[in-house]
Scaffold this active site. Structure first.
Site, PDB file in Angstrom:
ATOM      1  N   LYS A 214     -24.703  33.469  67.626  1.00  0.00           N
ATOM      2  CA  LYS A 214     -24.028  33.676  68.915  1.00  0.00           C
ATOM      3  C   LYS A 214     -22.533  33.359  68.783  1.00  0.00           C
ATOM      4  CE  LYS A 214     -24.034  32.100  73.689  1.00  0.00           C
ATOM      5  NZ  LYS A 214     -24.708  31.398  74.757  1.00  0.00           N
TER       6      LYS A 214
ATOM      7  N   GLU B  23     -24.274  26.090  59.154  1.00  0.00           N
ATOM      8  CA  GLU B  23     -25.379  26.500  58.277  1.00  0.00           C
ATOM      9  C   GLU B  23     -25.392  28.012  58.085  1.00  0.00           C
ATOM     10  OE1 GLU B  23     -25.559  24.559  60.946  1.00  0.00           O
ATOM     11  OE2 GLU B  23     -27.201  23.105  60.824  1.00  0.00           O
TER      12      GLU B  23
ATOM     13  N   GLY C 140     -28.638  30.678  73.476  1.00  0.00           N
ATOM     14  CA  GLY C 140     -29.185  30.909  72.136  1.00  0.00           C
ATOM     15  C   GLY C 140     -30.707  30.931  72.118  1.00  0.00           C
ATOM     16  N   ARG C 141     -31.320  29.923  72.732  1.00  0.00           N
ATOM     17  CA  ARG C 141     -32.794  29.819  72.684  1.00  0.00           C
ATOM     18  C   ARG C 141     -33.481  30.829  73.588  1.00  0.00           C
ATOM     19  NH1 ARG C 141     -30.105  25.602  74.636  1.00  0.00           N
ATOM     20  NH2 ARG C 141     -30.416  24.884  76.768  1.00  0.00           N
TER      21      ARG C 141
ATOM     22  N   GLU D 207     -34.728  21.651  73.810  1.00  0.00           N
ATOM     23  CA  GLU D 207     -33.266  21.786  73.913  1.00  0.00           C
ATOM     24  C   GLU D 207     -32.871  22.033  75.381  1.00  0.00           C
ATOM     25  OE1 GLU D 207     -30.818  23.296  70.439  1.00  0.00           O
ATOM     26  OE2 GLU D 207     -30.415  24.913  71.849  1.00  0.00           O
TER      27      GLU D 207
ATOM     28  N   HIS E  90     -58.659  20.101  62.807  1.00  0.00           N
ATOM     29  CA  HIS E  90     -58.922  19.305  61.599  1.00  0.00           C
ATOM     30  C   HIS E  90     -57.696  18.486  61.223  1.00  0.00           C
ATOM     31  CE1 HIS E  90     -62.755  21.324  60.933  1.00  0.00           C
ATOM     32  NE2 HIS E  90     -62.144  22.358  61.487  1.00  0.00           N
TER      33      HIS E  90
ATOM     34  N   LYS F 170     -23.312  17.154  64.613  1.00  0.00           N
ATOM     35  CA  LYS F 170     -22.492  18.172  63.926  1.00  0.00           C
ATOM     36  C   LYS F 170     -21.141  17.583  63.548  1.00  0.00           C
ATOM     37  CE  LYS F 170     -24.144  22.300  66.392  1.00  0.00           C
ATOM     38  NZ  LYS F 170     -23.748  23.361  67.327  1.00  0.00           N
TER      39      LYS F 170
HETATM   40  O1  F6P Z   1     -28.598  23.802  67.583  1.00  0.00           O
HETATM   41  C1  F6P Z   1     -27.611  24.110  68.489  1.00  0.00           C
HETATM   42  C2  F6P Z   1     -27.405  25.575  68.674  1.00  0.00           C
HETATM   43  O2  F6P Z   1     -26.202  25.754  69.348  1.00  0.00           O
HETATM   44  C3  F6P Z   1     -28.554  26.275  69.387  1.00  0.00           C
HETATM   45  O3  F6P Z   1     -28.479  26.172  70.751  1.00  0.00           O
HETATM   46  C4  F6P Z   1     -28.410  27.658  68.887  1.00  0.00           C
HETATM   47  O4  F6P Z   1     -29.562  28.391  69.108  1.00  0.00           O
HETATM   48  C5  F6P Z   1     -28.131  27.395  67.424  1.00  0.00           C
HETATM   49  O5  F6P Z   1     -27.307  26.260  67.430  1.00  0.00           O
HETATM   50  C6  F6P Z   1     -27.486  28.519  66.681  1.00  0.00           C
HETATM   51  O6  F6P Z   1     -26.237  28.866  67.219  1.00  0.00           O
HETATM   52  P1  F6P Z   1     -25.516  30.219  66.857  1.00  0.00           P
HETATM   53  O7  F6P Z   1     -26.385  31.347  67.296  1.00  0.00           O
HETATM   54  O8  F6P Z   1     -24.212  30.191  67.600  1.00  0.00           O
HETATM   55  O9  F6P Z   1     -25.297  30.251  65.375  1.00  0.00           O
END
Ligand code: F6P
Length: 566
Positions: free
Chosen positions: A211, A217, A271-272, A358, A389, A514
């Site tokens: 987003k 990462e 995002g979620r 979240e 199990h 972060k």
């Molecule tokens: O973990 C925090 C967060 O901002 C989530 O809300 C989001 O889904 C994820 O990181 C990934 O963010 P992006 O889509 O901006 O890479």
């Protein structure tokens, strides 16, 4: 001064009502057929039975009064009307617009967003058709039959859930026709290795999903796979082998991805809550074809309309949300187990973990007042019967964990064996039907004695019962039903947040970790490249970092590129 929901009379009334419920046992409540009948509802093929909740008709009507005190109806309408209900980020919350039909009008900031949504959907259809039919080819002229989607959190878990659920649907599998879709989420280089293992860059398309296009990462993984592509095929291959999904098209271009190959979404999509945007629609369309994904969107839309318009008495997400609030805030059960009786839903719980935790893992009200009660719930789960199990022992005789049992009438992949008592799906479903009753009824010492169980074993074999669950029965598990299930959970979680009076659509809690990681990153760079000693951390972190650096002193410090070889 804003009022907390816990200060209202209906909240206090619910608190007092717990004493009444504590006098009941599900074993007895379940004998009241009229009660059970009133605790079942159905919409568009989805059947919900909540008779195994520690609740009576009175509880439900008190929950509706609580919903009124929380302005639930008004809050739902505000969401659908595009008001800025995500007040800390000053944004509307319109994931419902992502699956609206073309002729719908949904405004955000005075503008109908549905045409833009469909512009992107049409672009995805065109692009995914081209890749699938071989008219979009890789730099060396080969068809792109493999996709690696890079993304994390909401840019990963929803698409993974839907992909896993569709994988064994016979029609979807046929349409995938041997194509592969993989997800690279973790910044761990081991995840890179696992993703590229056995794939050839020549036949692979990389979709970078973020987003913000700033997530550390995802961006490192994107740079890593850009290197993987360009070291094998040359830098000019990137335009054919890498595309992006983002709200930040400027950064996409800066990264080196052609803006024509970028698929937009908008800041009113959390995002979620983004699986119905290009975040999910692009990788899933590449794998299964756009028509499957359209069915998924239609399923979600069916629940959106139901949630928006059905009276609370038979509104599935509203009922589920209110019951969750009852379990968490009044009965004091902080967790919830998500137990789908189908392997195809193995990634439902991980996705719902993010959507729920979240969204509702907050400590202050939407107005910034510290909550005098705990909001949010701890979600976990595994498909049945595997979970039986594993952690069901605790659920049956240890802590009380309200459970969601999700069953499917027709298996995606039925198996019949000539000499078996029942077919394989019936065997699975025998457990789906048995477990909720085992939890609700338990087993008394008297029953055990009448079975001549040795007296020293009676306490060990006793089940207290009175453990709540809901059962959701779906007719099948195809793209449409997966969409419905997703929307049921999304809206249920919103209902919980609306009642608690929190902002379910921001996520400030992920920021602190972060920023501390970035301080560590700087230190690692300075120590490895300039030999600087570890400074500015507490004793414990200094010790751990120093040990880590000393034990990995052989890591190359000269600029060098090394990709996993697997
Ligand atoms: O973990 C925090 C967060 O901002 C989530 O809300 C989001 O889904 C994820 O990181 C990934 O963010 P992006 O889509 O901006 O890479």
């Amino acid at each position: 001064m804003a009022t907390l929901i816990s200060d209202t009379a209906p909240w206090k009334d619910m608190k007092a009502h717990v004493g009444e419920i504590d006098k009941t046992h599900l074993r007895d409540l379940m004998t009241d057929t009229e009660r059970c009948k009133s605790m079942m509802t159905e919409f568009d093929g989805i059947f919900l039975d909540y008779s195994r909740q520690r609740a009576t008709g009175e509880t439900i009507s008190k929950l509706f009064t609580l919903a009124e005190a929380a302005n639930l109806k008004k809050k739902i309408n505000s969401m659908f009307n595009g008001e800025h209900i995500n007040s800390t980020e000053d944004r509307s919350v319109l994931h419902v617009a992502l699956r609206a039909s073309k002729d719908t009008t949904i405004n955000s900031d005075g503008k109908n967003v549905v045409p833009e949504v469909w512009q992107v959907l049409d672009k995805i259809k065109e692009f995914s058709d081209k890749v699938r039919n071989g008219s979009w080819i890789g730099a060396t002229g080969k068809a792109l039959t493999n996709v690696i989607a890079i993304g994390i959190g909401g840019s990963f878990l929803g698409p993974l859930f839907v992909h896993t659920a569709l994988q064994t649907d016979p029609e979807a599998a046929k349409s995938a026709g041997g194509r592969q879709l993989r997800f690279l989420a973790n910044v761990d280089p081991v995840d890179v290795a696992r993703n590229i293992s056995g794939l050839d860059p020549e036949t692979t398309l990389v979709v970078v999903v973020s987003k913000t296009f700033t997530t550390a990462e995802t961006m490192l993984n994107a740079r890593t796979l850009r290197e993987w592509v360009s070291s094998a095929l040359g830098p000019q291959a990137v335009s054919k082998h890498m595309v992006a999904v983002s709200t930040n098209l400027k950064l996409v271009e800066k990264f080196g991805i052609d803006p024509n190959n970028a698929f937009a979404f908008w800041d009113w999509v959390g995002g979620r809550y983004s699986v119905c945007s290009a975040v999910g629609v692009l990788p899933l369309s590449l794998q299964y074809g756009f028509s499957f994904v359209e069915k998924f969107l239609k399923g979600a839309r069916s629940i959106d309309q139901h949630f928006h318009s059905a009276p609370f008495e038979n509104n599935i997400p509203v009922l589920l949300g209110l019951l969750s609030v009852w379990n968490v805030s009044f009965l004091g059960y902080p967790a919830r187990a998500i137990l789908p009786y189908t392997q195809a839903l193995e990634k439902l719980a991980p996705h719902i973990q993010q959507v729920s935790m979240e969204s509702n893992g907050k400590g202050v009200s939407i107005d910034g007042v510290r909550l005098p009660f705990e909001a949010g719930e701890i979600d976990f789960g595994e498909p049945g019967t595997n979970g039986q199990h594993s952690f069901y022992q605790l659920i049956h005789q240890g802590r009380v964990i309200p459970c969601d049992f999700i069953g499917i009438v027709k298996s995606q992949q039925p198996v019949y064996l000539r000499d078996e008592v029942v077919n394989n799906h019936d065997e699975l479903m025998s457990n789906f039907f048995a477990q909720p009753d085992a939890l609700a009824y338990g087993k008394t010492p008297e029953q055990l004695q009448s079975e001549n169980v040795a007296s020293h074993l009676v306490p060990h074999k006793t089940f207290t019962g009175n453990r709540p669950s809901v059962s959701l029965l779906l007719p099948s598990l195809d793209a449409y039903r997966i969409g419905q299930l997703l929307a049921i959970y999304e809206h249920r979680i919103a209902v919980e947040g609306f009642i608690w009076g929190i902002n379910s659509f921001d996520q400030w809690g992920v920021e602190l970790g972060k920023s501390l990681a970035s301080q560590v990153r700087k230190q690692l760079h300075a120590s490895r490249n300039k030999g600087e000693s570890v400074e500015g951390f507490n004793f414990s972190t200094t010790k751990l970092l120093t040990r880590y650096l000393e034990a990995s002193a052989d890591v190359p410090s000269e600029p060098t590129t090394l990709l996993p070889k697997i």
